[in-house]
Write an enzyme that holds these catalytic residues in place. Sequence first.
Site, PDB file in Angstrom:
ATOM      1  N   ASP A  79      48.429  48.509 -67.219  1.00  0.00           N
ATOM      2  CA  ASP A  79      47.722  49.789 -67.230  1.00  0.00           C
ATOM      3  C   ASP A  79      48.136  50.694 -66.075  1.00  0.00           C
ATOM      4  O   ASP A  79      47.865  51.900 -66.100  1.00  0.00           O
ATOM      5  CB  ASP A  79      46.215  49.563 -67.188  1.00  0.00           C
ATOM      6  CG  ASP A  79      45.673  49.029 -68.507  1.00  0.00           C
ATOM      7  OD1 ASP A  79      46.385  49.141 -69.528  1.00  0.00           O
ATOM      8  OD2 ASP A  79      44.557  48.481 -68.515  1.00  0.00           O
ATOM      9  N   LYS A  93      35.841  48.743 -66.581  1.00  0.00           N
ATOM     10  CA  LYS A  93      35.683  48.584 -68.029  1.00  0.00           C
ATOM     11  C   LYS A  93      35.896  47.132 -68.426  1.00  0.00           C
ATOM     12  O   LYS A  93      35.182  46.589 -69.274  1.00  0.00           O
ATOM     13  CB  LYS A  93      36.680  49.507 -68.743  1.00  0.00           C
ATOM     14  CG  LYS A  93      36.583  49.532 -70.255  1.00  0.00           C
ATOM     15  CD  LYS A  93      37.253  50.771 -70.825  1.00  0.00           C
ATOM     16  CE  LYS A  93      38.757  50.779 -70.603  1.00  0.00           C
ATOM     17  NZ  LYS A  93      39.483  49.959 -71.608  1.00  0.00           N
ATOM     18  N   ARG A 140      53.528  53.712 -74.336  1.00  0.00           N
ATOM     19  CA  ARG A 140      53.361  54.388 -73.049  1.00  0.00           C
ATOM     20  C   ARG A 140      54.668  54.687 -72.331  1.00  0.00           C
ATOM     21  O   ARG A 140      54.796  55.714 -71.666  1.00  0.00           O
ATOM     22  CB  ARG A 140      52.421  53.580 -72.151  1.00  0.00           C
ATOM     23  CG  ARG A 140      50.976  53.765 -72.542  1.00  0.00           C
ATOM     24  CD  ARG A 140      50.034  53.094 -71.583  1.00  0.00           C
ATOM     25  NE  ARG A 140      48.646  53.390 -71.961  1.00  0.00           N
ATOM     26  CZ  ARG A 140      47.615  52.638 -71.660  1.00  0.00           C
ATOM     27  NH1 ARG A 140      47.783  51.524 -70.969  1.00  0.00           N
ATOM     28  NH2 ARG A 140      46.404  52.987 -72.042  1.00  0.00           N
ATOM     29  N   LYS A 149      37.959  57.747 -73.219  1.00  0.00           N
ATOM     30  CA  LYS A 149      38.101  56.339 -73.601  1.00  0.00           C
ATOM     31  C   LYS A 149      37.735  55.417 -72.463  1.00  0.00           C
ATOM     32  O   LYS A 149      37.121  54.361 -72.671  1.00  0.00           O
ATOM     33  CB  LYS A 149      39.530  56.070 -74.068  1.00  0.00           C
ATOM     34  CG  LYS A 149      39.773  54.645 -74.550  1.00  0.00           C
ATOM     35  CD  LYS A 149      41.161  54.495 -75.135  1.00  0.00           C
ATOM     36  CE  LYS A 149      41.460  53.064 -75.499  1.00  0.00           C
ATOM     37  NZ  LYS A 149      40.575  52.521 -76.546  1.00  0.00           N
ATOM     38  N   ARG A 193      45.337  57.095 -70.182  1.00  0.00           N
ATOM     39  CA  ARG A 193      46.105  56.872 -68.950  1.00  0.00           C
ATOM     40  C   ARG A 193      47.291  57.831 -68.842  1.00  0.00           C
ATOM     41  O   ARG A 193      47.721  58.164 -67.732  1.00  0.00           O
ATOM     42  CB  ARG A 193      46.533  55.413 -68.866  1.00  0.00           C
ATOM     43  CG  ARG A 193      45.328  54.468 -68.902  1.00  0.00           C
ATOM     44  CD  ARG A 193      45.626  53.075 -68.448  1.00  0.00           C
ATOM     45  NE  ARG A 193      44.528  52.178 -68.791  1.00  0.00           N
ATOM     46  CZ  ARG A 193      43.391  52.076 -68.112  1.00  0.00           C
ATOM     47  NH1 ARG A 193      43.205  52.799 -67.027  1.00  0.00           N
ATOM     48  NH2 ARG A 193      42.441  51.237 -68.514  1.00  0.00           N
ATOM     49  N   GLN A 246      43.685  39.214 -74.317  1.00  0.00           N
ATOM     50  CA  GLN A 246      42.415  39.469 -74.999  1.00  0.00           C
ATOM     51  C   GLN A 246      42.114  38.433 -76.073  1.00  0.00           C
ATOM     52  O   GLN A 246      40.952  38.144 -76.353  1.00  0.00           O
ATOM     53  CB  GLN A 246      42.425  40.876 -75.587  1.00  0.00           C
ATOM     54  CG  GLN A 246      42.405  41.958 -74.519  1.00  0.00           C
ATOM     55  CD  GLN A 246      42.576  43.351 -75.091  1.00  0.00           C
ATOM     56  OE1 GLN A 246      42.880  43.526 -76.273  1.00  0.00           O
ATOM     57  NE2 GLN A 246      42.399  44.359 -74.248  1.00  0.00           N
ATOM     58  N   ARG A 288      32.946  42.344 -70.641  1.00  0.00           N
ATOM     59  CA  ARG A 288      32.672  40.903 -70.598  1.00  0.00           C
ATOM     60  C   ARG A 288      31.213  40.618 -70.259  1.00  0.00           C
ATOM     61  O   ARG A 288      30.596  39.716 -70.832  1.00  0.00           O
ATOM     62  CB  ARG A 288      33.626  40.234 -69.599  1.00  0.00           C
ATOM     63  CG  ARG A 288      35.075  40.202 -70.102  1.00  0.00           C
ATOM     64  CD  ARG A 288      36.057  39.989 -68.946  1.00  0.00           C
ATOM     65  NE  ARG A 288      37.415  39.746 -69.404  1.00  0.00           N
ATOM     66  CZ  ARG A 288      38.271  40.713 -69.782  1.00  0.00           C
ATOM     67  NH1 ARG A 288      37.886  41.989 -69.758  1.00  0.00           N
ATOM     68  NH2 ARG A 288      39.484  40.404 -70.176  1.00  0.00           N
ATOM     69  N   GLY A 300      40.649  48.169 -78.456  1.00  0.00           N
ATOM     70  CA  GLY A 300      41.286  46.887 -78.736  1.00  0.00           C
ATOM     71  C   GLY A 300      40.526  45.732 -78.125  1.00  0.00           C
ATOM     72  O   GLY A 300      40.444  44.646 -78.708  1.00  0.00           O
ATOM     73  N   SER A 332      49.202  38.882 -67.866  1.00  0.00           N
ATOM     74  CA  SER A 332      47.876  39.407 -67.504  1.00  0.00           C
ATOM     75  C   SER A 332      46.868  38.284 -67.318  1.00  0.00           C
ATOM     76  O   SER A 332      45.728  38.355 -67.778  1.00  0.00           O
ATOM     77  CB  SER A 332      47.376  40.402 -68.566  1.00  0.00           C
ATOM     78  OG  SER A 332      48.216  41.511 -68.655  1.00  0.00           O
TER      79      SER A 332
END
Length: 401
Positions: free
Chosen positions: A285, A20, A315, A382, A358, A162, A25, A91, A187
């Site tokens: 994730d 994903k 989460r 999703k 998830r 992001q 991108r 997001g 990240s």
Amino acid sequence: MKAVIQKSTASGVAIAPPSKSVLHRMLICAALSTGKSVIKNAYYSEDILATLDCLEAMGAKIEKHETSVTVTGFSPFDIPENAVLPCRESGSTLRFLLPLALLSGKRVTFTGSEKLLTRPLSVYEAICKEQGIDFKKEKTRLSVCGKLKKGDFSVPGNISSQFVTGLLFALPFLGGAKINLTTAPESRSYIDITLSVMKRFGVSATWQNAGTLYCGCEKTFEARQAAAEGDCSSAAFLSAFNLLGGSVAVLGIEKDTLQGDRVYEEYFKELENGKPVLDVADCPDLAPILMTLAAFKNGAVLKNTARLKMKESDRGAAMKEELSAFGADIDVFENEIVVKKVPLHAPERALLSHNDHRVVMSLAVLLSAFGGEIDGAQAVSKSFPTFFEAIKNLGIRVELI
């Protein structure tokens, strides 16, 4: 939708769905290119559909085929006045496209779920305030109006990568600039994926040092044929069955992938062999499935977990609540999660999805060892809409109601 899973063991070969992260991108770079691009190995999760809908609303022409997408590019300077971009719950879509919307100087409205609009947008809000751009956020919509000015940007690196990716997409249209990170990036692998995909579409952006990115304006995005690689985070859920006695081979992951979630194989080995300390700063994730496997195996400590609160659900808290139905003993702190080694048992209630893909997939893996059901299982759409079909093919006994 309810998923009822009976005790069963997974075995066989599975192919990881397309990444994903990479696909978002590639589609955006294709849409910013002059000419027509073909993106192969496409996969229509809810988040990818959101990006496609938004790109079309901005002016791109989209042709969806079974496993590929043909994208005819547009100029972000020519976004229609009062364009409405439906982000659903993605997001990535919202944060990637917002800087591009600001290139037009026109009013653009992003719509989405209430949960989406509660996720952090402070980086862009601060830029808009500094540049005198109208930024109005409501429960299910965000409206911006104003033109992004040329110049370097200083942004924190520890909220979400992001924001950096969104600015990188916009920089070539601003004549090039630097992005200075005021804090160390979390990240970072996702930023590296952005740089790699941009390069494939003819635009070079590079790290000048550990805290500075530079993108010049020598070239514009160029149309390409490209294929999305397999997704490490989705592969992790399929491979997780092996720690519950299964025998699953997951194909489709590139050996030299830049995805931060590639560490799942290494982390799974550590969970198998003891009670490890696992850093999820670059792979948040993976946290739900790592918590699940830690509870089943020997326990674990997860470090750098603060950002789990800002996902589709909180989460850490969601997984603690649902794993407690199995008897798990978990402590969730501000930036650390401790999973203790205690005996587990079949849950005595239906598990809840927390509307988080998830969470659902992690619980489905564990239910294969005990049996039980998950309410709200449709949340998998999703990112991995064929998840239950995939695990059925591996021998997991699951009924969708």
